[in-house]
Design an enzyme around this catalytic site. Structure first.
Site, PDB file in Angstrom:
ATOM      1  CG  ASP A 110       3.023  -8.137   2.066  1.00  0.00           C
ATOM      2  OD1 ASP A 110       2.874  -9.231   2.606  1.00  0.00           O
ATOM      3  OD2 ASP A 110       2.205  -7.210   2.190  1.00  0.00           O
TER       4      ASP A 110
ATOM      5  CG  HIS B  60       0.662  -9.963  -0.735  1.00  0.00           C
ATOM      6  ND1 HIS B  60       0.183  -9.287   0.362  1.00  0.00           N
ATOM      7  CD2 HIS B  60       0.628  -9.077  -1.754  1.00  0.00           C
ATOM      8  CE1 HIS B  60      -0.118  -8.040   0.015  1.00  0.00           C
ATOM      9  NE2 HIS B  60       0.146  -7.896  -1.269  1.00  0.00           N
TER      10      HIS B  60
END
Lengths: 224, 224
Positions: free
Chosen positions: A157, A121
């Site tokens: 995430d 990410h």
């Protein structure tokens, strides 16, 4: 709790899910070819037929499958998610890598590969989860941006963090120049995280990921 | 929008609010004495009579005032907040520095010193606002922690970021060892941010803080 077992005699089998350009995929392909990571990339799956990632896989002689995602925009249809999981299991994939895969994975897929799914990410999580993280960071005005490799769980995430890298934001940065600099660190971090997994050096302690020292290196000098 | 004006012929007048040990206060005191920052520290205010920060101020010959906070735990009583603002105004304070001040400031105080209040926070904001940020970061399992100097607005730890520093979390860190390493970076960052302010090099662009190059440096070599 062990994320990855001890050092293995054989290569770890990898599968990649990708939706886009596939530059992180390319970094993984290159690292398997150069033996920087002791792994074999068995298959690349994509929800998009035109994903450059599929092309990169084919060029490297890796099986590349387009599996249409069904009627949803941000997730796979449940039966199709099962197809993705089955395609990976059929090829004995041990570690699943998300590389710009733009759909959220759910319960059955996650439990089929519990603690064996990684994502990269483009932010220093937990800051800026979700889409366009680099633009979010730029607009917020942070002075240090970065990227995170994490295990995938049911929080978007939000899984345990394996590795992070910091990237300073410069005065003349735009969201695009910042994203380009972060991307270079993504490639480096993702390869490093997969290497640690394949070397059996990751342990989960609650939600903290411990990285074991490289005691398993071959004393004769054969280690990486 | 200018946060701080152009390079000045005279020292900027600082006021500090502190509740605790005052190690960041000490870093500011040392930097004014060494002329690393072109500023004069006029007064240190504390809600705690026993704050080590007050002692540090007195030892440095700086006025040190204890103003009892009133009946609340996490903020000042409104009339008392006015007293704090007045004490700063009476001493012509231009820039207010929070250094471990454990109470949230509100509207009247904030508007009296609009964009002229700085805080140092021991995390890479926007991650881990609030109390015990270092422990929050350690428990979350981040691999990169850090600190942030920011302008204070009405969002707790949510104002525009002036400077940040990254601090890697090591395998053998505890929350305490991590906090100690972050604290060293806090001292360095806070001094640097105050210096930039005093040199007139900060501009607000929306919520982004731009740092101007040091063009104002004396070409004869007299600059810092």
């Amino acid at each position: 709790m062990a994320v990855s077992g001890g050092r293995r005699a054989r290569d770890v089998v990898l599968g990649v899910l990708a939706s886009g350009r596939g530059t992180n995929l390319q970094a993984i392909i290159d690292a398997t070819i150069s033996r920087q990571i002791p792994a074999r990339l068995a298959v690349v799956l994509s929800d998009r037929e035109d994903a450059k990632a599929l092309e990169r896989a084919r060029e490297a002689g890796i099986e590349a499958l387009h599996i249409p995602p069904g009627r949803f925009k941000t997730k796979l249809e449940p039966e199709i998610e099962l197809k993705y999981a089955q395609a990976l299991k059929d090829r004995n994939v041990e570690l699943v890598l998300l590389a710009g895969f733009m759909r959220v994975l759910h319960g059955n897929f996650l439990s089929a590969f519990h603690n064996r799914i990684m994502n990269i990410h483009p932010s220093l999580l937990p800051s800026f989860p979700g889409l366009k993280a680099q633009t979010q960071a730029w607009e917020y005005g942070v002075k240090i941006a970065g990227c995170s490799v994490h295990l995938v769980n049911d929080m978007v995430d939000g899984g345990p963090i394996i590795l992070q890298a910091a990237v300073p934001v410069t005065e003349d940065d735009t969201p695009d120049t910042l994203a380009d600099r972060i991307l270079k660190e993504e490639h480096r971090c993702y390869v490093e995280a997969v290497r640690l997994y394949c070397e059996g050096r990751l342990r989960l302690d609650g939600r903290r990921v411990r990285v074991l020292a490289d005691h398993g290196a071959d004393p004769a000098g054969g280690g990486g």
